[in-house]
Design an enzyme around this catalytic site. Structure first.
Site, PDB file in Angstrom:
ATOM      1  N   ARG A   1       8.060  -2.073  -1.040  1.00  0.00           N
ATOM      2  CA  ARG A   1       6.841  -1.717  -1.768  1.00  0.00           C
ATOM      3  C   ARG A   1       7.026  -2.002  -3.260  1.00  0.00           C
ATOM      4  O   ARG A   1       6.098  -2.475  -3.926  1.00  0.00           O
ATOM      5  CB  ARG A   1       6.484  -0.246  -1.531  1.00  0.00           C
ATOM      6  CG  ARG A   1       5.999   0.040  -0.114  1.00  0.00           C
ATOM      7  CD  ARG A   1       5.597   1.486   0.065  1.00  0.00           C
ATOM      8  NE  ARG A   1       4.394   1.820  -0.679  1.00  0.00           N
ATOM      9  CZ  ARG A   1       3.952   3.068  -0.850  1.00  0.00           C
ATOM     10  NH1 ARG A   1       4.638   4.096  -0.353  1.00  0.00           N
ATOM     11  NH2 ARG A   1       2.845   3.296  -1.537  1.00  0.00           N
TER      12      ARG A   1
ATOM     13  N   CYS B   1       6.658   7.538  -7.602  1.00  0.00           N
ATOM     14  CA  CYS B   1       6.732   6.995  -6.238  1.00  0.00           C
ATOM     15  C   CYS B   1       5.321   6.543  -5.890  1.00  0.00           C
ATOM     16  O   CYS B   1       4.640   5.954  -6.724  1.00  0.00           O
ATOM     17  CB  CYS B   1       7.286   8.042  -5.271  1.00  0.00           C
ATOM     18  SG  CYS B   1       6.343   9.592  -5.243  1.00  0.00           S
TER      19      CYS B   1
END
Length: 297
Positions: A194, A252
């Site tokens: 990611r 995150c």
């Protein structure tokens, strides 16, 4: 904020104080058998799995109370705040009292995934002024592996009387996170793919905050789900330039697993700020740039 701007004061002067981060299953078992047991919060949650309460009801540590990450540990999602904004203080206080938290009573939190979700409760309660909050090292798996008992159903705690106040741990906003990526250390706690922008399952755009370093949360843990030894954590974060002499912040996807990274940094002796909106808020703003690839950019 210009790239040459100084590091924001909130990231450098609000220092986390984490005298203790972890409780072992042996310690917890002893505490639960004592005359003054701690509050135990079961924070089972995983991206794409909305059945945390059902998992809790099917088997949990005796006396543990379920805490819902989406409705009790976060405000409703918004483009500006991300998928898990910090909850309003009065909402969090009402939930904490429902869980049985009172002034001076210790709290032990866990999930069933290495504490990557439960760390949100650890961080949020400490941010709100609850001093004695620890993570159950190894989470529910360590309790099971020790052969300790589980119970089914749902526990309703005797209400507590805790009064919460905000701001006991540091946070940064998007502008401050961008500045820290250049004048300090900004860690991206998401999975490496990611960060690189190879996939993005839930947020508006793929990639990472320019200048952020990839430090996946899962690499804080040993194979059994416990935190790595302290020397290993110190070496891991030193390799990113994250030590107690450098301002550090973590993000995150939505401010959940970043809290786990902050707990690992605390174990290593380094305080860090949380970017609550994280990538979900950053990527929702078309004016914010996105870097891709394995380099910070």
């Amino acid at each position: 904020m210009p790239a040459h701007a100084p590091v924001p004061p909130r990231a450098t002067t609000l220092r986390a104080t984490t005298p203790r981060v972890l409780t072992t299953v042996t310690e917890l078992a002893g505490l639960l058998a004592s005359a003054e047991p701690p509050v135990v919060l079961d924070v089972r949650w995983a991206l794409g799995d909305p059945h945390g309460r059902d998992h809790y009801r099917a088997g949990h540590i005796p006396g543990a109370v379920h805490a819902d990450l989406d409705t009790e540990l976060a405000a409703p999602a918004s483009p500006h705040g991300g998928r898990h904004p910090l909850p309003d203080l009065d909402v969090l206080q009402a939930a904490a009292r429902r869980w049985g938290i009172s002034a001076g009573r210790p709290v032990v939190v866990h999930d069933d995934s290495g504490n990557t979700a439960a760390a949100r409760a650890w961080w949020l309660l400490r941010w709100a002024g609850v001093a004695e909050v620890t993570l159950l090292d190894g989470a529910l798996g360590a309790w099971r592996d020790a052969g300790l008992p589980l119970e089914t159903g749902e526990v309703t705690a005797e209400p507590g009387d805790i009064t919460l106040t905000a701001g006991h741990l540091p946070t940064v906003d998007a502008d401050e996170a961008a500045a820290l990526a250049r004048a300090g250390t900004l860690l991206d706690a998401r999975a490496a793919e990611r960060y690189r922008g190879e996939t993005e399952p839930v947020d508006p755009r793929a990639g990472h905050v320019p200048g952020a370093r990839s430090a996946p949360t899962g690499e804080n843990l040993a194979a059994d789900g416990t935190f790595l030894p302290l020397d290993a954590l110190r070496s891991r974060f030193a390799a990113f330039g994250a030590d107690d002499g450098t301002p550090v912040a973590v993000y995150c996807g939505s401010g959940v697993t970043a809290a786990h990274q902050i707990a690992a940094l605390a174990l290593a002796g380094t305080d860090a700020a949380l970017f609550p909106g994280s990538w979900s808020a950053w990527s929702a703003d078309p004016a914010r740039p996105a870097a891709t690839g394995h380099l910070p950019g």
